[in-house]
Motif scaffolding. Structure first.
Motif, mmCIF file in Angstrom:
data_model
loop_
_atom_site.group_PDB
_atom_site.id
_atom_site.type_symbol
_atom_site.label_atom_id
_atom_site.label_comp_id
_atom_site.label_asym_id
_atom_site.label_seq_id
_atom_site.Cartn_x
_atom_site.Cartn_y
_atom_site.Cartn_z
ATOM 1 N N ILE A 16 32.245 29.695 36.161
ATOM 2 C CA ILE A 16 31.629 30.025 37.459
ATOM 3 C C ILE A 16 32.682 30.587 38.412
ATOM 4 N N LEU A 17 33.859 29.992 38.435
ATOM 5 C CA LEU A 17 34.928 30.504 39.303
ATOM 6 C C LEU A 17 35.354 31.907 38.860
ATOM 7 N N LEU A 18 35.464 32.134 37.554
ATOM 8 C CA LEU A 18 35.809 33.474 37.064
ATOM 9 C C LEU A 18 34.731 34.475 37.475
ATOM 10 N N PHE A 19 33.480 34.071 37.371
ATOM 11 C CA PHE A 19 32.363 34.913 37.788
ATOM 12 C C PHE A 19 32.486 35.244 39.272
ATOM 13 N N MET A 20 32.879 34.264 40.067
ATOM 14 C CA MET A 20 33.016 34.454 41.516
ATOM 15 C C MET A 20 34.095 35.471 41.873
ATOM 16 N N THR A 21 35.098 35.633 40.998
ATOM 17 C CA THR A 21 36.163 36.606 41.299
ATOM 18 C C THR A 21 35.616 38.022 41.323
ATOM 19 N N GLU A 22 34.460 38.239 40.722
ATOM 20 C CA GLU A 22 33.848 39.567 40.726
ATOM 21 C C GLU A 22 33.255 39.905 42.099
ATOM 22 N N PHE A 23 33.105 38.898 42.951
ATOM 23 C CA PHE A 23 32.478 39.089 44.265
ATOM 24 C C PHE A 23 33.399 38.746 45.432
ATOM 25 N N ASN A 24 34.584 38.249 45.119
ATOM 26 C CA ASN A 24 35.540 37.840 46.150
ATOM 27 C C ASN A 24 36.915 38.384 45.799
ATOM 28 N N SER A 25 37.724 38.605 46.809
ATOM 29 C CA SER A 25 39.088 39.054 46.524
ATOM 30 C C SER A 25 39.868 37.889 45.912
ATOM 31 N N ILE A 26 40.851 38.226 45.107
ATOM 32 C CA ILE A 26 41.691 37.204 44.483
ATOM 33 C C ILE A 26 42.348 36.347 45.564
ATOM 34 N N GLU A 27 42.735 36.997 46.664
ATOM 35 C CA GLU A 27 43.391 36.272 47.768
ATOM 36 C C GLU A 27 42.456 35.243 48.405
ATOM 37 N N ASP A 28 41.168 35.513 48.359
ATOM 38 C CA ASP A 28 40.187 34.617 48.969
ATOM 39 C C ASP A 28 39.752 33.495 48.022
ATOM 40 N N MET A 29 40.155 33.570 46.756
ATOM 41 C CA MET A 29 39.664 32.594 45.782
ATOM 42 C C MET A 29 40.106 31.149 46.033
ATOM 43 N N PRO A 30 41.319 30.880 46.532
ATOM 44 C CA PRO A 30 41.625 29.475 46.829
ATOM 45 C C PRO A 30 40.614 28.871 47.821
#
Length: 136
Positions: A16-30
């Motif tokens: 799910i987190l990997l999927f979320m990277t498709e919609f959010n910047s890597i910098e915003d992932m934390p």
């Protein structure tokens, strides 16, 4: 103190987190990861959260390498053309098959196919299975 989650559930959270990277910047992932953990119906225990975060970051760290590995083995497709669900699952399973000696290859493939059935479209499971078969 609650026990660590089952591997299949840990894997699902990483997906799910990997999927979320498709919609959010890597910098915003934390920040997104924190929000994700905070909204879970059954909160993750510390050990599970740590495992999920560590696995997620380990995959992100070598994303270009994983994509290169995937793209070099699939004809007529590329990671850029895959659906977001399928892409996240193929990346996760490829990581497990190549870098996690605790996960047997058939288990990595089967778990990815099961998650594809749950989150993907009708043909997602067979697509993911076909791509991963080429990764072995």
């Amino acid at each position: 103190m609650s026990a660590m989650m089952k591997r299949s559930l840990l894997r699902e959270h990483v997906f799910i987190l990997l999927f979320m990277t498709e919609f959010n910047s890597i910098e915003d992932m934390p920040h997104q990861m924190r929000l994700y953990f905070d909204q879970l119906e059954e909160p993750a225990d510390d050990a599970s959260e740590e495992f999920i975060e560590h696995r997620f970051k380990a995959i992100l760290d070598i994303l270009p390498e994983l994509d290169e590995m995937i793209n070099s083995r699939i004809e007529g497709w590329s990671t850029g053309r895959m659906g977001k669900v399928e892409l996240a699952l193929v990346r996760l399973a490829t990581y497990e098959m190549r870098y996690d000696e605790d996960v047997p290859i058939p288990v990595a493939i089967n778990e990815a196919v099961e998650l594809a059935k749950k989150y993907g479209m009708d043909e997602s499971a067979s697509f993911v299975n076909g791509i991963l078969a080429k990764m072995v």
